[in-house]
Write a protein that holds these residues in place. Structure first.
Motif, PDB file in Angstrom:
ATOM      1  N   ASN A  47       4.705   7.732   0.173  1.00 26.30           N
ATOM      2  CA  ASN A  47       5.521   6.544   1.228  1.00 26.30           C
ATOM      3  C   ASN A  47       6.363   5.856   0.035  1.00 26.30           C
ATOM      4  OD1 ASN A  47       4.423   8.212   3.296  1.00 26.30           O
ATOM      5  ND2 ASN A  47       3.920   6.638   4.377  1.00 26.30           N
ATOM      6  N   ALA A 102      -0.179   5.201   0.355  1.00 20.60           N
ATOM      7  CA  ALA A 102       0.292   5.808   1.490  1.00 20.60           C
ATOM      8  C   ALA A 102       0.894   7.191   1.046  1.00 20.60           C
ATOM      9  CB  ALA A 102       0.951   5.094   2.421  1.00 20.60           C
ATOM     10  N   VAL A 113      -1.010   1.926   9.505  1.00 24.69           N
ATOM     11  CA  VAL A 113      -0.286   3.126   9.242  1.00 24.69           C
ATOM     12  C   VAL A 113       1.276   2.491   9.239  1.00 24.69           C
ATOM     13  CG1 VAL A 113      -1.583   4.690  10.419  1.00 24.69           C
ATOM     14  CG2 VAL A 113       0.233   3.433  11.714  1.00 24.69           C
ATOM     15  N   ASP A 124      -7.955   7.851   8.571  1.00 22.72           N
ATOM     16  CA  ASP A 124      -6.905   7.063   9.069  1.00 22.72           C
ATOM     17  C   ASP A 124      -7.176   5.599   9.112  1.00 22.72           C
ATOM     18  OD1 ASP A 124      -4.609   8.361   9.650  1.00 22.72           O
ATOM     19  OD2 ASP A 124      -4.507   7.778  11.829  1.00 22.72           O
ATOM     20  N   ASN A 170       0.775  -1.084  -0.133  1.00 18.49           N
ATOM     21  CA  ASN A 170       0.036  -0.085   0.058  1.00 18.49           C
ATOM     22  C   ASN A 170       0.830   1.321   0.151  1.00 18.49           C
ATOM     23  OD1 ASN A 170      -2.317  -1.481   0.341  1.00 18.49           O
ATOM     24  ND2 ASN A 170      -2.613  -1.565   2.350  1.00 18.49           N
ATOM     25  N   SER A 171       1.974   1.372  -0.013  1.00 16.03           N
ATOM     26  CA  SER A 171       3.009   2.389   0.114  1.00 16.03           C
ATOM     27  C   SER A 171       3.892   2.301  -1.043  1.00 16.03           C
ATOM     28  CB  SER A 171       3.720   2.403   1.481  1.00 16.03           C
ATOM     29  OG  SER A 171       3.168   2.192   2.465  1.00 16.03           O
TER      30      SER A 171
END
Ligand SMILES: Cc1cc2nc3c(=O)[nH]c(=O)nc-3n(C[C@H](O)[C@H](O)[C@H](O)COP(=O)(O)OP(=O)(O)OC[C@H]3O[C@@H](n4cnc5c(N)ncnc54)[C@H](O)[C@@H]3O)c2cc1C
Length: 515
Positions: free
Chosen positions: A279, A106, A498, A236, A91-92
């Motif tokens: 990210n 992200a 996160v 979030d 996801n980053s």
């Protein structure tokens, strides 16, 4: 009954589909849902030679990369990471539109607190932080440049994301919420990563109710405050205050810099690290030294623990053939519901766990011309519209140090209700593109006419929703503590997602392996 957010989303989509507009250029990028869905089909016959590794890591998201980094640092060189996508980072990951960097998912990391030892060590190693006279100094180039964020409210842009208070009564509610956050911060203790905070019966009580119920119970019903808190939860956790636990809603504020009502003298804007590719900068720097150990385009289908080691069956997406792997131990750095499907004999805790995931959509929108200015605060990194069901957009050009004129590139974010997951898979990308553009037109009416290209990324099971009872569940505690030849490492272990949770989960998993 449809919730308000679903009704608004359905309305947006209908409006978008019926509007006359020039044909859009773009499409889906970044994820391959059909690869993940191979897990639903019968296993292919396993044949061919066994590929060997000391430790196999399934999943090369932040947790998988952190675990590999920790193992290599301990002298374990024989590590192999398998991931179904063609790029590490999960996801980053970062992306490029017409050559320009932008986030796929992200996009930022708040400057971590003292409890995030592993993340702080990484940021020092990457040269983002350094210690001087007992203080941490940050490389200014990577801190979000000013102006950081703005909210479109009542026809103009306002600095920051908190809506202007609705008179004295509204301001009193802001202050009351800020005081309650400070109180739980002081009396209960919250930390990020959450495993560094105490877990007491008081935390348990917060975890047993929704954030909305807790706010109602404290008389915090002001419409603007509730919109803002809902926005924070969707941003979030991928779900609103009526869905997430009160523990999660308070953790958002109490684990970092608190909540500051307008006029609060102690208010400081949380410094965040961010990059044009989001990210993706961090995941690329984590993946680079591991490049020889990364085996991408490998969808793992089954992991079986034997008496002396583990065996994995993977599907090689390039050769369209099965691959067999053997290792002394395996780290499952996949979402926990995926791990439950992959393991031939999942532990009871994994079977017992009930963990919903929110679908997300991101859209990178390249524009031909700059947007017309609207009254109020100037264009910022993060730009949000009050009342929108979407999460606004970040300016992917904001951090660039290249002074030459560049076409605007915006990254829009949308956390979807779970009921929209099937539509995310089946509706064509143009449907979602229109929905995103209609939402952005709410702040920039000139935007739809300036779109050069739009690239969308869908995440069917993007992030764990911290629903009541999840964070304090015995199943999650057991999975966090699993030791042996099969261990777990994913942000799901925290109950929400996160960078700090993913990285810490991965780094600590290395120490729980029996080799
Ligand atoms: C749109 C979006 C925006 C976000 N924004 C932020 C942000 O700004 N800041 C922040 O801190 N966090 C953000 N997050 C949260 C983000 O999820 C975490 O920061 C972190 O990237 C999670 O890492 P992970 O390793 O736990 O999980 P994942 O990223 O889920 O990694 C799991 C990996 O496993 C792989 N995999 C799954 N199944 C298989 C299989 N069968 N075989 C092989 N490989 C498999 C996947 O391809 C993936 O690479 C965002 C998330 C999303 C979706």
């Amino acid at each position: 009954m449809l919730k308000r957010r679903e009704v608004l989303l359905a309305g947006l989509a209908t409006a978008g589909c019926t509007r006359e507009a020039a044909a859009l250029q773009g499409g889906w990028v970044g994820t391959h849902p059909e690869r993940g869905h191979r897990l639903r089909a019968a296993l292919p016959a396993a044949s061919g030679p066994l590929k060997q590794a000391g430790v196999l890591i399934v999943g090369s998201g932040i947790a998988g990369l952190a675990c590999a980094r920790a193992l290599v640092a301990r002298g374990m060189s024989d590590v192999a990471l398998l991931d179904l996508e063609d790029q590490a980072g999960g996801n980053s990951r970062g992306h490029r539109v017409a050559g320009a960097p932008c986030p796929l998912g992200a996009h930022y990391l708040p400057v971590p607190g003292a409890q995030a030892h592993e993340v702080l060590a990484l940021l020092h190693d990457l040269g983002l932080a350094r210690s001087r006279l007992g203080r941490t100094e940050w490389d200014e180039r990577h801190l979000c440049h000013s102006p950081q964020e703005r909210l479109f409210f009542d026809g103009s842009w306002h600095d920051g994301l908190l809506p202007p208070a609705d008179g004295e009564a509204g301001l009193a509610q802001y202050r009351r919420f800020g005081a309650l956050v400070s109180e739980v911060q002081r009396t209960l203790g919250f930390a990020m990563p959450t495993r560094r905070a105490p877990w007491t019966p008081a935390h348990e009580r917060l975890d047993a109710q929704t954030f909305a119920a807790w706010l109602d119970g404290h008389g915090l019903t002001d419409t603007r405050l509730r919109w803002y808190l809902d926005y924070c939860c969707r941003d979030d956790f991928g779900a609103d205050a009526a869905t997430v636990s009160a523990w999660a809603g308070l953790h958002y504020f109490a684990s970092r810099h608190g909540f500051h009502a307008p006029g609060d003298e102690t208010a400081e804007r949380e410094p965040v690290l961010t990059w044009p590719e989001g990210n993706g900068w961090l995941s690329a720097h984590l993946a680079e030294p591991l490049r020889d150990r990364l085996h991408l385009g490998r969808t793992v289908l089954r992991v079986t623990e034997g008496r002396h080691g583990v065996e994995a069956l993977a599907w090689n997406e390039a050769t369209q053939a099965p691959e067999r792997w053997a290792a002394r131990a395996v780290v499952m750095a996949t979402p926990l519901f995926v791990s439950a499907r992959l393991l031939a004999t999942p532990p009871d805790a994994l079977r017992a766990l009930r963990q919903p995931h929110a679908p997300w959509l991101t859209a990178n929108v390249l524009l031909r011309d700059p947007l017309l200015l609207r009254p109020g605060a100037p264009p910022s990194w993060d730009n949000v519209r009050y009342g929108s069901v979407a999460l606004g957009y970040v300016d992917a050009r904001h951090q660039t140090l290249d002074p030459s004129p560049q076409a605007p590139l915006l990254t829009a974010y949308l956390a979807l209700p779970q009921a929209q997951r099937a539509a995310l898979l089946h509706e064509p990308w143009q449907h979602w593109a229109r929905l995103v553009l209609d939402d952005l037109a709410g702040t920039h009416p000139d935007l739809p006419g300036k779109v050069e290209r739009i690239e969308l990324c869908r995440f069917g099971h993007a992030m764990s929703i911290p629903v009541p009872g999840l964070r304090g569940s015995a199943a999650l505690a057991a999975l966090n503590d699993t030791r042996g030849r099969v261990v777990f490492a994913h942000s799901d272990l925290a109950g929400y997602s996160v960078f700090e949770e993913a990285y810490t989960a991965g780094a600590l998993a290395a120490g729980r392996l029996s080799l």
